[in-house]
Design an enzyme around this catalytic site. Structure first.
Site, short mmCIF file in Angstrom:
data_model
loop_
_atom_site.label_atom_id
_atom_site.label_comp_id
_atom_site.label_asym_id
_atom_site.label_seq_id
_atom_site.Cartn_x
_atom_site.Cartn_y
_atom_site.Cartn_z
N SER A 78 0.84 -1.20 0.00
CA SER A 78 0.00 0.00 0.00
C SER A 78 0.88 1.25 0.00
O SER A 78 2.09 1.18 0.19
CB SER A 78 -0.92 0.02 1.23
OG SER A 78 -0.17 0.31 2.40
N SER A 84 0.86 3.76 2.16
CA SER A 84 0.88 4.49 3.42
C SER A 84 2.26 4.98 3.83
O SER A 84 2.37 5.85 4.69
CB SER A 84 0.32 3.61 4.54
OG SER A 84 1.20 2.55 4.85
N LYS A 125 5.45 0.74 9.38
CA LYS A 125 5.25 2.15 9.71
C LYS A 125 6.56 2.70 10.28
O LYS A 125 7.54 1.98 10.44
CB LYS A 125 4.14 2.33 10.75
CG LYS A 125 2.79 1.75 10.38
CD LYS A 125 2.12 2.47 9.22
CE LYS A 125 0.79 1.81 8.87
NZ LYS A 125 0.20 2.38 7.63
N SER A 139 -2.75 6.94 5.93
CA SER A 139 -2.12 5.86 6.67
C SER A 139 -2.98 5.50 7.88
O SER A 139 -3.25 6.35 8.73
CB SER A 139 -0.71 6.28 7.14
OG SER A 139 -0.18 5.32 8.03
#
Length: 299
Positions: free
Chosen positions: A76, A78, A157, A256
């Protein structure tokens, strides 16, 4: 990055190892003697031959993936612009300690995560309260079913808040221990409008900023027009980061789903530290292999 490949490798290693080991302990000598007496050339039964051949290979792969480095693919946007959809990355599995494969229990501590590290972790689920008022982790973002199973997924992250930090977040403005995080605007995001990930940023007039997070300087994307994001503190995130927990956020700040939505990331869910892009695939009709990203060190 919903199946657990490490668990599959562990299961295969156990099955092949047991088959091969039990055969050598209890059956091999009698079978070899019987074939020799009959004048036949010795050969293992097919299941044993497969187990003998595959066990060492699977065991070595399991050790490398569990204790050295593991590859992941970015699914993705994010973490854009730091990590793009289609980037294949390597994750250092011993940066923060050695953990048992599949179970993820730490057996040796080798270091602690630092502010600004890009980490891979097992998604912990959303913080909810059950019918008795107990805090639980659920796979249901609405908490309508507080006991919904949490998907077995690996997420990626950036660490923003460490245990004990006082943290405030208002959209893209971050204050840690009373000090605003310094960032500098670079300019508008430019990309390929034919890629869905790039088009999301272009449509929302994204701008790129260089964020100075402790000793780490990295790029983030901002899209204020996309809408507000949950602040910190909120119902799921206190103003002070709990022990053995981390506040994590994506570099694409308005796109995100991170600690702002589901709370802090428990230390026990850590998988490792992302450190390099080893391949990057942009899609057959939108750039194919991005050679410029191959070998990029992740900051």
């Amino acid at each position: 990055m919903d199946f657990d490949f490490s668990a599959i490798l562990l299961a295969l290693a156990v099955v092949f190892g047991v088959v091969w080991g039990l055969d050598r302990l209890f059956l091999y000598k009698k079978r070899a003697a019987r074939l020799a007496a009959a004048g036949d050339e010795y050969r293992d039964p097919v299941p044993v031959d497969w187990a003998r051949s595959l066990f060492p290979v699977i065991f070595v792969v399991l050790l490398l993936r569990s204790f050295v480095a593991e590859p992941f693919r970015i699914p993705s946007g994010s973490m854009m612009p730091t990590l793009d959809v289609g980037d294949f990355i390597l994750v250092n599995k011993f940066a923060y300690g050695l953990r048992l494969p599949a179970f993820n229990n730490k057996i040796v501590s080798l270091g602690e995560p630092k502010r600004g590290d890009v980490i891979v972790f097992r998604f912990p689920g959303y913080i909810c309260q059950d019918q008795n008022g107990n805090v639980v982790r659920s796979g249901d973002i609405t908490c309508a079913d507080p006991h919904a199973p949490v998907a077995s997924q690996n997420w990626i992250k950036r660490i923003i808040g460490l245990p004990g930090d006082s943290i405030e977040v208002r959209d893209s403005q971050i204050v840690i221990n009373g000090k605003p995080v310094v960032d500098t605007e670079i300019g508008p995001f430019t990309g390929n409008p034919n890629r869905a990930e790039d088009n999301e940023l272009l449509y929302n007039n994204a701008t790129l900023w260089k964020e100075h997070l402790g000793s780490v300087n990295h790029l983030i994307a901002r899209m204020p027009s996309r809408g507000p994001t949950p602040p910190i503190p909120n119902a799921r995130v206190p103003s002070v980061v709990p022990p053995n927990c981390y506040i994590v956020m994506g570099d694409d700040r308005e796109n995100s789903e991170d600690s702002r939505w589901w709370g802090c990331m428990p230390e026990q869910n850590l998988v490792g530290k992302a450190f390099m892009i080893w391949f990057s695939w942009k899609g057959l009709h939108t750039g194919a292999v991005d050679f410029h990203r191959i070998g990029t060190v992740i900051h």
